[in-house]
Design a protein around this motif. Structure first.
Motif, PDB file in Angstrom:
ATOM      1  N   TYR A 115      -5.760 -13.846  25.210  1.00 48.61           N
ATOM      2  CA  TYR A 115      -5.624 -14.349  23.977  1.00 48.61           C
ATOM      3  C   TYR A 115      -6.435 -13.450  23.062  1.00 48.61           C
ATOM      4  O   TYR A 115      -5.852 -13.397  22.150  1.00 48.61           O
ATOM      5  CB  TYR A 115      -6.351 -15.515  23.902  1.00 48.61           C
ATOM      6  N   LEU A 147      -4.386 -10.625  22.622  1.00 48.62           N
ATOM      7  CA  LEU A 147      -3.049 -11.104  21.729  1.00 48.62           C
ATOM      8  C   LEU A 147      -3.628 -11.101  19.322  1.00 48.62           C
ATOM      9  O   LEU A 147      -2.824 -10.012  18.396  1.00 48.62           O
ATOM     10  CB  LEU A 147      -2.814 -12.093  21.474  1.00 48.62           C
ATOM     11  N   SER A 174      -4.559  -7.564  18.524  1.00 45.35           N
ATOM     12  CA  SER A 174      -2.930  -6.396  18.054  1.00 45.35           C
ATOM     13  C   SER A 174      -1.851  -7.465  16.992  1.00 45.35           C
ATOM     14  O   SER A 174      -1.765  -6.580  16.229  1.00 45.35           O
ATOM     15  CB  SER A 174      -2.392  -6.597  19.242  1.00 45.35           C
ATOM     16  N   PHE A 175      -2.130  -8.829  17.183  1.00 48.24           N
ATOM     17  CA  PHE A 175      -1.723  -9.195  15.975  1.00 48.24           C
ATOM     18  C   PHE A 175      -2.185  -9.118  14.702  1.00 48.24           C
ATOM     19  O   PHE A 175      -2.167  -8.853  12.935  1.00 48.24           O
ATOM     20  CB  PHE A 175      -0.992 -10.770  16.043  1.00 48.24           C
ATOM     21  N   ALA A 182      -2.470 -16.333  18.221  1.00 46.04           N
ATOM     22  CA  ALA A 182      -2.722 -16.386  19.034  1.00 46.04           C
ATOM     23  C   ALA A 182      -3.101 -18.035  19.525  1.00 46.04           C
ATOM     24  O   ALA A 182      -3.396 -17.802  21.353  1.00 46.04           O
ATOM     25  CB  ALA A 182      -4.286 -14.885  19.569  1.00 46.04           C
ATOM     26  N   THR A 241      -1.359 -19.453  23.234  1.00 42.98           N
ATOM     27  CA  THR A 241      -1.985 -19.375  24.691  1.00 42.98           C
ATOM     28  C   THR A 241      -2.292 -21.207  24.611  1.00 42.98           C
ATOM     29  O   THR A 241      -2.174 -21.713  25.803  1.00 42.98           O
ATOM     30  CB  THR A 241      -3.688 -19.068  24.338  1.00 42.98           C
TER      31      THR A 241
END
Length: 446
Positions: free
Chosen positions: A353, A356, A359-360, A373, A377
């Motif tokens: 999570y 994610l 990176s996002f 995210a 999840t």
């Protein structure tokens, strides 16, 4: 024989059904999951360090943070010094001395226009600024210093000021000094500033000396000033909407809205760690400036995605712990066994999570990344639990529980001032709920 055939099964069933063993295994899993959690934090630190390097590189190529210092009058004079010669006779020798005088009044107005430069995923704040400096030097008052006016070298006087990064000057400054205009030159002689600019002129006798000049200046991150006037008035306006005021002095008035900000300072020399005039010490300003005479405004980006993501990961252990406890209680209440391997998969999903989220957030910003995210999840874990327990209602319940955990974490991230109080209240409520549901479990049968 019957007892011998059953005995091997008893330890196996005991290990499988023991609450103490299961809780111990879950505790070990949580501790083991701290390792990948620390890896994620290392990745965040690395990305944040890369962003800082990019910002420094942008500043190096554009122009760095700017500090405007001065102006200062540098007045040379001759002083009679009595010494003994080789024959023990007293002789008079003329020694070169330097008097430094600060302005009586100093007014600075700065208009800052900001821009954001991008390097791949990373960005830094730069600005162009128009700075207008006005003020005046009062008549020389040398009685306290014991200097004879006749010893002053009026034709060798300099007015010196400084810009910390000369690369940021977009045009050559011109100083209006009383009724004459003088071009500025670099100050290569030893003076009060490391990177000085100066004008040379003949000082009028027994007169005030008004001055004014403009600086067309580039910079990045921060614009600061040195409090050098006996009375210093500063006004800064900008289109930047998230300023952070730095240094010893906060603005007397400030106005911040969606169009930018306006801030004003007014300071008297009582709050300044150096005198209005002094003799010979050319390190007075540079030495004292770091001790609390500089102030200004930082134009850095608001709390960025790396700081928020790092703060979010600090709650990872708590979220995993509460999720595992919720799943364990579900086991006991519904009397459905969940294998330890399934706990591992859920824990790994909750660690992923954060990668994610990181990176996002670099692409879309923290808020949207947090939503993506969290939804991904929560959906993954809820579907997995539905397949394990063969119960859609339990999956929906877990979706609600995880949504609550991530929702409260988001609130804690946003409320920096109240995060401790809100977090304590949340933990108290969670413990109360665990107490409520645990009373339905008959621990003696486990």
């Amino acid at each position: 024989m019957i007892q011998e055939s059953e005995n091997p099964e008893q330890p196996k069933n005991w290990l499988k059904d023991s609450v103490i063993v299961k809780l111990s295994v879950i505790a070990v899993l949580i501790l083991l999951l701290l390792i990948p959690s620390s890896w994620v934090q290392s990745i965040i630190n690395e990305r944040e360090g890369t962003q800082e390097e990019v910002m420094n590189d942008v500043s190096d190529k554009w122009s760095g943070s700017q500090l405007i210092q001065g102006p200062v009058l540098v007045i040379p004079y001759k002083k009679e010094v009595r010494i003994l010669d080789s024959n023990k006779k007293e002789v008079v020798k003329l020694e070169n001395q330097t008097l430094y005088v600060l302005p009586q009044d100093l007014q600075i107005k700065a208009n800052i226009t900001t821009d954001t430069l991008h390097r791949g995923l990373f960005k830094g704040v730069v600005y162009n600024s128009k700075v207008v400096v006005k003020g005046n030097f009062s008549k020389l008052d040398l009685s306290k210093l014991g200097i004879d006016l006749a010893s002053i070298q009026y034709d060798k006087v300099r007015m010196v000021f400084s810009v910390s990064d000369l690369k940021g000057l977009k045009s050559n400054p011109v100083v209006q000094l009383k009724d004459q205009k003088l071009n500025v030159e670099p100050a290569f002689d030893k003076g009060p500033f490391d990177k000085g600019l100066q004008i040379n002129f003949t000082l009028p006798k027994d007169e005030e000396l008004p001055f004014s000049f403009s600086l067309d200046l580039k910079g990045s991150d921060e614009l600061s000033f040195l409090h050098t006037g006996k009375t210093t008035d500063i006004e800064v306006t900008s289109n930047w909407t998230t300023p952070s005021f730095s240094g010893r002095y906060l603005p007397d008035t400030r106005n911040i809205d969606q169009n930018g900000f306006n801030a004003k300072w007014r300071m008297l020399y009582y709050n300044r760690p150096f005198p209005q005039q002094w003799i010979n010490d050319d390190t007075m300003l540079t030495k004292k400036a770091s001790e609390g005479a500089t102030f200004g405004v930082k134009l850095r980006l608001p709390v960025d995605q790396y700081q928020k993501t790092m703060r979010t990961t600090k709650y990872s252990t708590l979220v995993i712990l509460l999720t595992f406890v919720s799943l364990f209680f579900t086991e006991l209440i519904r009397k459905q066994y969940v294998h330890v391997f399934n706990y591992i998969l859920i824990g790994v999903a909750m660690i992923v999570y954060y990668t994610l989220l990181l990176s996002f957030s670099e692409q879309l910003g923290f808020n949207i990344a947090y939503l993506i995210a969290s939804l991904a999840t929560i959906t993954l874990i809820s579907i997995f639990i539905a397949s394990l327990l063969k119960n859609k209602q339990m999956a929906l319940l877990f979706a609600f529980v995880l949504s609550t955990f991530y929702g409260f974490t988001y609130i804690l991230i946003q409320l920096e001032q109240l995060s401790l109080m809100i977090g304590s209240i949340l933990l108290f409520i969670i413990i109360a709920l665990l107490m409520y549901f645990s009373r339905k479990i008959n621990w003696e049968k486990h």
